[in-house]
Design a protein around this motif. Structure first.
Motif, short mmCIF file in Angstrom:
data_model
loop_
_atom_site.label_atom_id
_atom_site.label_comp_id
_atom_site.label_asym_id
_atom_site.label_seq_id
_atom_site.Cartn_x
_atom_site.Cartn_y
_atom_site.Cartn_z
N THR A 1 0.83 -1.20 0.00
CA THR A 1 0.00 0.00 0.00
C THR A 1 0.87 1.26 0.00
O THR A 1 2.09 1.20 0.22
CB THR A 1 -0.90 0.04 1.25
N VAL A 2 0.22 2.39 -0.22
CA VAL A 2 0.91 3.68 -0.13
C VAL A 2 1.54 3.82 1.25
O VAL A 2 2.71 4.20 1.37
CB VAL A 2 -0.09 4.82 -0.39
N GLU B 1 -5.24 10.43 0.99
CA GLU B 1 -6.48 9.77 0.56
C GLU B 1 -6.23 8.34 0.10
O GLU B 1 -7.12 7.49 0.17
CB GLU B 1 -7.12 10.55 -0.58
N ARG B 2 -5.03 8.06 -0.37
CA ARG B 2 -4.73 6.76 -0.98
C ARG B 2 -3.92 5.85 -0.06
O ARG B 2 -3.37 4.85 -0.49
CB ARG B 2 -3.92 6.97 -2.27
N THR C 1 -1.69 0.39 -8.24
CA THR C 1 -2.96 0.80 -8.82
C THR C 1 -3.08 2.32 -8.95
O THR C 1 -4.08 2.82 -9.45
CB THR C 1 -4.14 0.28 -7.97
N LEU C 2 -2.07 3.05 -8.50
CA LEU C 2 -2.08 4.50 -8.63
C LEU C 2 -1.79 4.92 -10.06
O LEU C 2 -1.19 4.17 -10.84
CB LEU C 2 -1.02 5.12 -7.71
N SER C 3 -2.20 6.13 -10.40
CA SER C 3 -1.82 6.69 -11.70
C SER C 3 -0.32 6.97 -11.72
O SER C 3 0.35 6.98 -10.67
CB SER C 3 -2.59 7.98 -11.96
N GLN D 1 4.60 10.92 -7.14
CA GLN D 1 4.49 11.63 -5.88
C GLN D 1 4.83 10.73 -4.71
O GLN D 1 5.49 11.14 -3.74
CB GLN D 1 3.07 12.19 -5.72
N LEU D 2 4.40 9.48 -4.77
CA LEU D 2 4.71 8.51 -3.71
C LEU D 2 6.20 8.24 -3.63
O LEU D 2 6.76 8.15 -2.54
CB LEU D 2 3.93 7.22 -3.95
#
Length: 232
Positions: A92-93, A124-125, A132-134, A140-141
């Motif tokens: 996960t993030v 939020e993520r 699964t992120l854009s 950004q992550l």
């Protein structure tokens, strides 16, 4: 803060960097530009310790770290955002960000809120799988994960790659704010001239493993000058 002198490095017997000299002070925003194959990524990997230094030196705050392994350089304050982001797509993030905590000694248990202030979409993520992120969210992550380690020097290798132009502008602006607000020295390796002009104070052009020209960002508007170093 970061001082590179006469740096020679490469892969096996192939020499790529040919006596590189580079320095960057706290809060300074520097962009390295050059055609493909000129040694930009090799420079980043050598500074962070992923490639060995054949000769010359890498100094951080006047301490020679040339022989230090990558993890020790991270503990000393060098953050790295690799080309391609280097995320763990199934984590996960939140879990990816927690990996950045290993870059601090002693290791804290809590992700600092400042990271989410610069990249609010990540809040939020937090429970979403990174894969699964854009593309823009993944970048950004990747930057946020490096920031969790509280670096004094941050090196990014082509963060605009594969990202929509409007998102590139936003990332460039946030990097600029990070340097100004926190005094982080940021070395950005980039091909995107718009991002470079938006972000940089100083620009360095590389050819064949050496810096061949230095200028301020305003000079990037001179297409004739830029084509000298970046034209095919």
């Amino acid at each position: 803060m970061l001082d590179v002198q006469h740096l020679v490095s490469g892969y096996d017997k192939s020499r790529v960097l040919n006596g590189m000299d580079l320095s960057i002070k706290g809060g300074e925003r520097v962009v390295v530009l050059g055609r493909n194959g000129m040694g930009k990524t090799t420079l980043a990997k050598t500074i962070v310790g992923l490639l060995p230094t054949a000769s010359g030196s890498v100094c951080l705050n006047e301490t020679n770290i040339s022989s230090w392994p990558a993890y020790r350089r991270t503990w000393a304050g060098i953050g790295y955002v690799p080309q391609g982001r280097g995320l763990f797509p199934r984590l996960t993030v939140d879990e990816n960000l927690r990996m950045g905590l290993y870059g601090i000694r002693p290791r804290p248990k809590v992700i600092p809120d400042d990271v989410f202030n610069y990249f609010p979409i990540l809040r939020e993520r937090r429970q979403q799988a990174a894969g699964t992120l854009s593309g823009g969210e993944q970048q950004q992550l990747s930057i946020a994960r490096a920031l969790v380690g509280q670096p004094s020097v941050l090196i990014l290798d082509e963060p605009s790659e594969g990202i929509q132009p409007n998102l590139v502008a936003g990332i460039a602006d946030r990097l600029k704010s990070l340097a100004i607000d926190n005094g982080i020295a940021i070395l950005l390796i980039e091909q995107n001239l718009d991002a470079a002009m938006r972000f940089a104070e100083r620009c360095l052009f590389m050819e064949k493993g050496s810096i061949v020209h230095s200028c301020d960002s305003a000079e990037l508007a001179d297409t004739a000058q830029v084509s000298r170093f970046l034209g095919v």
